[in-house]
Scaffold this active site. Sequence first.
Site, PDB file in Angstrom:
ATOM      1  N   HIS A  34       0.801  -1.180   0.046  1.00 38.39           N
ATOM      2  CA  HIS A  34      -0.066   0.047  -0.030  1.00 38.39           C
ATOM      3  C   HIS A  34       0.886   1.291  -0.096  1.00 38.39           C
ATOM      4  O   HIS A  34       2.215   0.990   0.468  1.00 38.39           O
ATOM      5  CB  HIS A  34      -0.797   0.181   1.374  1.00 38.39           C
ATOM      6  N   TYR A  35       0.246   2.289  -0.332  1.00 36.71           N
ATOM      7  CA  TYR A  35       1.098   3.536   0.003  1.00 36.71           C
ATOM      8  C   TYR A  35      -0.076   4.309   1.233  1.00 36.71           C
ATOM      9  O   TYR A  35      -1.119   3.760   1.042  1.00 36.71           O
ATOM     10  CB  TYR A  35       1.269   4.691  -1.071  1.00 36.71           C
ATOM     11  N   THR A  36       0.638   5.018   2.090  1.00 35.26           N
ATOM     12  CA  THR A  36      -0.269   5.586   2.963  1.00 35.26           C
ATOM     13  C   THR A  36      -1.488   6.670   2.634  1.00 35.26           C
ATOM     14  O   THR A  36      -2.486   6.747   3.042  1.00 35.26           O
ATOM     15  CB  THR A  36       0.492   6.176   3.967  1.00 35.26           C
ATOM     16  N   GLU A  99       2.415  -0.771   4.586  1.00 34.58           N
ATOM     17  CA  GLU A  99       1.980   0.653   4.028  1.00 34.58           C
ATOM     18  C   GLU A  99       3.397   1.240   3.920  1.00 34.58           C
ATOM     19  O   GLU A  99       4.224   1.387   4.808  1.00 34.58           O
ATOM     20  CB  GLU A  99       1.351   1.305   5.414  1.00 34.58           C
ATOM     21  N   HIS A 141      -2.712  -3.008  -3.512  1.00 31.41           N
ATOM     22  CA  HIS A 141      -4.127  -3.122  -2.895  1.00 31.41           C
ATOM     23  C   HIS A 141      -4.966  -2.710  -4.216  1.00 31.41           C
ATOM     24  O   HIS A 141      -5.934  -3.290  -4.076  1.00 31.41           O
ATOM     25  CB  HIS A 141      -4.003  -1.702  -2.002  1.00 31.41           C
ATOM     26  N   ASP A 151      -3.421   2.404  -4.821  1.00 34.30           N
ATOM     27  CA  ASP A 151      -2.168   2.392  -4.240  1.00 34.30           C
ATOM     28  C   ASP A 151      -1.597   0.802  -4.351  1.00 34.30           C
ATOM     29  O   ASP A 151      -2.262  -0.226  -4.450  1.00 34.30           O
ATOM     30  CB  ASP A 151      -2.276   2.849  -2.797  1.00 34.30           C
TER      31      ASP A 151
HETATM   32 ZN   LIG Z   1      -3.912   0.496   0.578  1.00 30.23          ZN
END
Ligand SMILES: [Zn+2]
Length: 255
Positions: A34-36, A99, A141, A151
Amino acid sequence: MSFIADTDLVGDIRPAVNFSDRPSGEKIDMLVLHYTGMKSGKAALDWLTCEESRVSCHYLVFEDGLTVQMVPESVKAWHAGISSWRGRDNCNTFSVGIEIVNPGHEFGYRGFPDAQIKAVNALAADIVKRNAIPARNVVAHSDIAPDRKQDPGELFPWKDLHESGVGHFVEPERISSGRFFQKGDEGPPISALQVLLATYGYGLRETGRYDSDTETVVTAFQRHFRPERVDGIADQSSIATLHKLLMNLPDQDTT
Ligand SMILES: [Zn+2]
């Protein structure tokens, strides 16, 4: 809850409050990146560890490479939400989530610094090895929730990750002119495309119509596997890259 880190790559432990048991006997079989998508790493850390957010993650990797563990791998972190991959729903129950700090498309999406990618690659390699996660189950994600998520996005270097021994990747086919399919198209070629995407893992139904679900999944596919152009149009390069992925599945991923 205090706990001991699952790997010595962790620099700090900041326990989250949102987590739950994995179903008994459920084996970890997936890694989700993921990215935040928040303005700062600090804001993301606060959010991921507060009750109000109703989310959490196993690991958070800052731009300088600092890796924080928030949830032990033995339990379920709440990172993926409604999701599907290779016919299985609720990916949280069998996945580990990382993340990666980045403002994301909403707050100024930018390239991931080298120190951060180095840390992510090392952490991912460690998780995949300890849990024997198949290459095809190292996902974005956006792969498992394409209608809701973008993301970690098209700037994430999946090729570098693959070169560190993690995930499935082939060199994307060159973009050229030629036949392409897009929203509104119908017929057997669209059915074939949908079947190929679903065979690889995407939660997509065969309808024979290039509907908005198809466009969304093609977009997710491009973000991960053909990031040079992310437009939801199934051009020759996208289709050929998908074929090549399916033809080059690692042995443990062919079933
Ligand atoms: Zn995510």
